[in-house]
Design a protein around this motif. Structure first.
Motif: not given
Length: 415
Positions: A138-151, A215-230
Motif C-alpha cells: 500500500l505504501l509503495i503504491t502510494r509512493q510510486e504515484a507521488i514519484t511519477a508526478v514528481e518525475n 532501472f530509474s529507481a535504481a539510479w535514484r537510489q544510487v545517486c542519493d547514496g553518492v551525495g545530496t542534491g543529485i
C-alpha cells in the motif's frame, strides 16, 4: 509442537503488529517506520528491498546484517541476494532468513526480508509478516504515484535546461530548491539506456516499462547514496543524472561515475538488464548543459557501436570518434566513407575491411599483419595488392591511409 503459551504469544504479537501497522497507515507513515514496527514486535531484523534486493528501508542490528553476510546473502555493494532466498526460508547457522514478495495489482513491487540470527522464524510470525507485506504494498503504491508526478515535473524542468529555455536565474533557483537539487557546481551529464532485448525475448511494452521504472529507481537510489542534491530523472527511454565532476582529471568525474554504474549494475542478480552509459564533458555552468547532454547521448550511441552493449563511454575519450560525433550531418559522413572505401563499404567487403584495419594498425607491416590474421605471408601480399587496386597506393601514400582510417571509423559508428 506449538504449546498453548507459544500460541498465545504468537496471537499477541500478531495483534500488536496489526495495531502498530494500522497506526502507521493512518498517520501517513513511511517504509522505515513500517520496518521498525515489524522488527520491534517480532524481535527480528527487517529489510524492505527492491525486487532485485536493493535496500529501501530497514531496521536491522549489526548482528542481523552480519548473519546475512555469513550466509552469503549480501553482495559487496550491500545488495541483498534475494534470488538465493527460497520462500520456505533460508537457514543461516542457528538462525533463519525469510523473504516475502510484495505485490499489488499484478505488479511486483518489492521484497520483505526478515532475519533472525539465533533461531528460526515460526509460521505464526510468517503470517504476521504477510500482513505487513500488504501494508508495504500500500505504501509503495502510494509512493510510486507521488514519484511519477514528481518525475514528470522534474523531467519537464530538466528538459528546459537541456533545451536552453530556462534562462531566468530566479526560476531555476526556485525549481532546484523545490526538487532539492544542487545545480551550482560543476557536473557531468550521465545518460544511461537499457540495451535492446535479444530478438528471441521480445518483451511487451508493459514489461519494458517495468524494466525502465526499476532501472530509474535504481539510479535514484544510487545517486542519493553518492551525495545530496543529485538530479536523477527518468526520460522514458533513458535515465539522466547530473553527477558532481569531482577532482579535475582525464576524464572528469570518472571515479564517481564508475562507482555509480557499478552500484546500479551490482552482480546482475534479480533480473537487472544490461545498460549502456554515456558521460559528457564538465558542465561548469547551466549554459553548458545543452551541449553536455548532446555529448552524453552521442557517447551512448558511439559507445554501444564501438564497445558493445553494457559499456561506459566518456565523450572526452572518444578520440577520433569524438570529432566524427561533432559532425551533425550523418548522411555526409556516410557519403564520405563510401567515396573513400568504394565497394569495401558494402556488407560484402567486411572481410577485406578487417584485413585493411589490421594493416593500418601494424603500419603496413605485412609480416605482422599476416601473423595476426593467421595468413601466409604471400596471402597477405595478395590481399594488399587487391586493396591497392580498389583504393589506391595505400602502402606509399600516408594521406590516403589517413582518409581510409577515418572512413573505417565513420563506417564503424554509422553502420
Amino acid at each position: 509442537m506449538t504449546t498453548q503459551r507459544e500460541a498465545r504469544d504468537a496471537l499477541a504479537r500478531a495483534d500488536a503488529l496489526h495495531t502498530a501497522l494500522t497506526d502507521v497507515v493512518l498517520e501517513g507513515g513511511d517504509l522505515p517506520r513500517i520496518a521498525g514496527e515489524v522488527a520491534g514486535v517480532l524481535g527480528c531484523g527487517v529489510l524492505v528491498t527492491s525486487t532485485d534486493g536493493r535496500e529501501r528501508a530497514g531496521h536491522a542490528s549489526p548482528e542481523d546484517r552480519a548473519a546475512l553476510e555469513t550466509g552469503e546473502l549480501l553482495d559487496p555493494s550491500g545488495r541483498v541476494r534475494v534470488e538465493r532466498i527460497v520462500e520456505e526460508g533460508h537457514r543461516i547457522g542457528d538462525g533463519e532468513v525469510r523473504l516475502l514478495r510484495v505485490a499489488a495489482g499484478g505488479s511486483d513491487l518489492a521484497r520483505l526480508v526478515c532475519v533472525r540470527g539465533d533461531s528460526g522464524i515460526p509460521s505464526e510470525d510468517v503470517h504476521a509478516l504477510e500482513r505487513a507485506a500488504l501494508v508495504v504494498a500500500l505504501l509503495i503504491t502510494r509512493q510510486e504515484a507521488i514519484t511519477a508526478v514528481e518525475n514528470k515535473y522534474q523531467g519537464d524542468f530538466l528538459r528546459e535546461l537541456f533545451a536552453g529555455r530556462a534562462r531566468d536565474e530566479h526560476y531555476v533557483e526556485e525549481h532546484a530548491a523545490a526538487f532539492g537539487w544542487a545545480l551550482d557546481r560543476p557536473v557531468v551529464v550521465v545518460v544511461a539506456e537499457i540495451d535492446p532485448a535479444p530478438a528471441d525475448e521480445a518483451p511487451s511494452r508493459g514489461q519494458w516499462r517495468l524494466w525502465q521504472e526499476r532501472f530509474s529507481a535504481a539510479w535514484r537510489q544510487v545517486c542519493d547514496g553518492v551525495g545530496t542534491g543529485i538530479p536523477a530523472v527518468d526520460f522514458s527511454s533513458e535515465v539522466v543524472a547530473l553527477l558532481p565532476a569531482g577532482v579535475p582529471g582525464p576524464p572528469a568525474g570518472a571515479d564517481v561515475v564508475r562507482r555509480a554504474v557499478a552500484d546500479v549494475r551490482g552482480d546482475r542478480g534479480g533480473g537487472r538488464r544490461s545498460f549502456t552509459v554515456g558521460v559528457s564533458r564538465v558542465a561548469s555552468t547551466l549554459a553548458d548543459l545543452p551541449d553536455c547532454y548532446g555529448q552524453a547521448r552521442r557517447a551512448v550511441e558511439v559507445g554501444r557501436r564501438v564497445h558493445g552493449p553494457g559499456s561506459t563511454t566518456f565523450f572526452d575519450q572518444l578520440g577520433l570518434h569524438r570529432l566524427i560525433a561533432l559532425v551533425p550531418d550523418t548522411g555526409e559522413l556516410r557519403a564520405f566513407a563510401h567515396d573513400v572505401l568504394g565497394p569495401l563499404a558494402e556488407p560484402e567487403g567486411a572481410e577485406l575491411r578487417e584485413t585493411l584495419q589490421v594493416l593500418l594498425d601494424t603500419n603496413f607491416n605485412l609480416a605482422e599483419a599476416a601473423r595476426l590474421q593467421f595468413f601466409h605471408y604471400n596471402t597477405m601480399r595478395y590481399r594488399v595488392g587487391k586493396l591497392e587496386r580498389l583504393l589506391g597506393p595505400l602502402s606509399s601514400d600516408p594521406h590516403l591511409r589517413l582518409d581510409v582510417a577515418v572512413a573505417l571509423r565513420v563506417l564503424e559508428i554509422s553502420g
